[in-house]
Design an enzyme around this catalytic site. Sequence first.
Site, mmCIF file in Angstrom:
data_model
loop_
_atom_site.group_PDB
_atom_site.id
_atom_site.type_symbol
_atom_site.label_atom_id
_atom_site.label_comp_id
_atom_site.label_asym_id
_atom_site.label_seq_id
_atom_site.Cartn_x
_atom_site.Cartn_y
_atom_site.Cartn_z
ATOM 1 N N GLU A 99 58.592 55.272 47.200
ATOM 2 C CA GLU A 99 58.207 53.881 46.986
ATOM 3 C C GLU A 99 58.766 52.988 48.091
ATOM 4 O OE1 GLU A 99 57.826 53.791 42.140
ATOM 5 O OE2 GLU A 99 59.780 53.357 42.985
ATOM 6 N N CYS A 112 61.164 46.662 52.077
ATOM 7 C CA CYS A 112 62.274 47.559 51.734
ATOM 8 C C CYS A 112 61.715 48.980 51.750
ATOM 9 C CB CYS A 112 62.805 47.193 50.357
ATOM 10 S SG CYS A 112 64.083 48.318 49.771
ATOM 11 N N CYS A 119 67.852 61.134 46.404
ATOM 12 C CA CYS A 119 69.087 60.835 47.137
ATOM 13 C C CYS A 119 70.161 61.783 46.647
ATOM 14 C CB CYS A 119 69.513 59.385 46.877
ATOM 15 S SG CYS A 119 70.958 58.867 47.835
ATOM 16 N N CYS A 123 75.354 57.852 43.162
ATOM 17 C CA CYS A 123 76.131 56.693 42.724
ATOM 18 C C CYS A 123 75.879 56.494 41.227
ATOM 19 C CB CYS A 123 75.746 55.451 43.526
ATOM 20 S SG CYS A 123 76.119 55.640 45.290
ATOM 21 N N CYS A 126 72.955 54.112 39.874
ATOM 22 C CA CYS A 126 71.680 54.076 40.606
ATOM 23 C C CYS A 126 70.717 55.122 40.055
ATOM 24 C CB CYS A 126 71.942 54.318 42.090
ATOM 25 S SG CYS A 126 70.437 54.371 43.076
ATOM 26 N N GLY A 170 67.088 56.750 48.907
ATOM 27 C CA GLY A 170 67.738 57.596 49.902
ATOM 28 C C GLY A 170 68.889 56.950 50.636
ATOM 29 N N LEU A 226 79.828 48.757 49.146
ATOM 30 C CA LEU A 226 81.254 48.909 48.854
ATOM 31 C C LEU A 226 81.498 49.181 47.364
ATOM 32 C CD1 LEU A 226 83.565 48.758 50.863
ATOM 33 C CD2 LEU A 226 83.895 46.375 50.199
ATOM 34 N N CYS A 344 66.623 46.763 43.116
ATOM 35 C CA CYS A 344 67.579 47.700 43.711
ATOM 36 C C CYS A 344 67.980 48.775 42.728
ATOM 37 C CB CYS A 344 68.875 46.984 44.081
ATOM 38 S SG CYS A 344 68.691 45.771 45.317
HETATM 39 N N1 SAH Z 1 71.848 54.546 50.175
HETATM 40 C C1 SAH Z 1 71.915 53.179 50.610
HETATM 41 C C2 SAH Z 1 70.735 52.357 50.104
HETATM 42 C C3 SAH Z 1 70.775 52.246 48.611
HETATM 43 S S1 SAH Z 1 69.866 51.012 47.750
HETATM 44 C C4 SAH Z 1 73.204 52.553 50.152
HETATM 45 O O1 SAH Z 1 73.924 53.177 49.377
HETATM 46 O O2 SAH Z 1 73.524 51.464 50.594
HETATM 47 C C5 SAH Z 1 70.491 49.463 48.205
HETATM 48 C C6 SAH Z 1 71.599 48.878 47.333
HETATM 49 O O3 SAH Z 1 71.260 48.824 45.938
HETATM 50 C C7 SAH Z 1 72.882 49.681 47.425
HETATM 51 O O4 SAH Z 1 73.954 48.798 47.619
HETATM 52 C C8 SAH Z 1 72.945 50.314 46.068
HETATM 53 O O5 SAH Z 1 74.244 50.708 45.708
HETATM 54 C C9 SAH Z 1 72.394 49.213 45.194
HETATM 55 N N2 SAH Z 1 72.031 49.633 43.842
HETATM 56 C C10 SAH Z 1 71.784 50.875 43.396
HETATM 57 N N3 SAH Z 1 71.526 50.867 42.077
HETATM 58 C C11 SAH Z 1 71.609 49.573 41.678
HETATM 59 C C12 SAH Z 1 71.429 48.925 40.420
HETATM 60 N N4 SAH Z 1 71.092 49.594 39.332
HETATM 61 N N5 SAH Z 1 71.595 47.589 40.370
HETATM 62 C C13 SAH Z 1 71.908 46.882 41.487
HETATM 63 N N6 SAH Z 1 72.078 47.440 42.697
HETATM 64 C C14 SAH Z 1 71.937 48.771 42.787
#
Ligand code: SAH
Length: 370
Positions: A99, A112, A119, A123, A126, A170, A226, A344
């Site tokens: 997507e 985006c 991925c 995390c 996520c 990813g 972070l 996100c």
């Molecule tokens: N792999 C990259 C891109 C990830 S997506 C990274 O880790 O930065 C972009 C952002 O969305 C990242 O900061 C990720 O941690 C955040 N994110 C992931 N799940 C989320 C959620 N459920 N709510 C808000 N932000 C989220």
Amino acid sequence: MTSAPAPARRLDIAGLELAELEARLAELGAPKYHARQIFAWIHRRGVTDFAAMSDLPKPLRSRLAEAWTVNTPTLIRKDVSTDGTTKYLFELGDGTRIESVFIPDTPAQTFCISSQVGCAMACAFCLTGKMGLTRHLTAGEIEGQVRVLAHDLGLAGPETAFNIVVMGMGEPLHNYDATMAALRIVGDKAGLAVPARRITLSTVGLVPGIEKLGQEPFMPNLAVSLHASHEDQRNLLVPVNRKYDLEALIAACKRFPLKRRSRITFEYVLLKGVNDTPDDARRLTRLLDGIKGKINLLPLNAAPGIPFERPEDGRVDAFARILADKGLTVSVRKSRGRDIRAACGQLIVDEGVRGARAKPSAAQVLADRL
Ligand code: SAH
């Protein structure tokens, strides 16, 4: 018994940078300058049919149609949110799906894009992380998302501009070479000519990748996820912290060569009762002391399968105020496209959440330890 030789597989040139395209054209015995024309047709004009490339000699056009192809992610579905955010679902050559999201007027137009199918970083908050990694995307599949969106939205012309954030599915630095090649392709003046300052790459914090990125001639802005203010907390939320810990990550950010006036963006997802206390905010300001950075707070986009809650707005504001009072630049990310699951961390396809990869106990473990 003899059988007819299988037709040779055509070369997919979607992910080739201009210099590579020139080299491949030379192999066909055609003059190099045609490469720039072909590149412009594909990327600037969105034309992938060689027969339609009207400024090329006819014999070359048929030759190319036999030898080459331009693979493009197939658009399967477009969902438009009430706020104008549009989610694009693509199918790739092997049937996997990814997507991309178009976010209008933020204040610029923003694409985006994804760098992997799924991925590997897992995390805890996520949804994409819960899919696990299916595979890396190729350079052509990454630039292809930008190409399709730009032409679909009428934003490919010289008068128009858009930003790109590599923040979809990813971890871009886990797929380093393909991601950087794709960015150089979209940045090439012979194509869409997106300047590096309009591109932001977001990483979970893969330290060697950050070091490498700092050496790139075509260097996008850096965003670092972070999400925590101390090691134990980050180990639980961002498992890769066990390999590249906060200390190493912050040191890499301090060394990162920033152009004048540019700053690193630190993303910090706010999880209710987990990392949103005043103490967390104060620790965060100390952690970022001496770094040219700004903080982007992301109140959790909650979803079934994510074992955390979004803090109330008042708590988000209080957290932001502590940071701002210490002189940090803070923004709170507005959640866009939540009604179409485009926000996100919400990008997953194929009902692909594999329970076995999920870590539903993370919140509980964390709550117990803090
Ligand atoms: N792999 C990259 C891109 C990830 S997506 C990274 O880790 O930065 C972009 C952002 O969305 C990242 O900061 C990720 O941690 C955040 N994110 C992931 N799940 C989320 C959620 N459920 N709510 C808000 N932000 C989220």
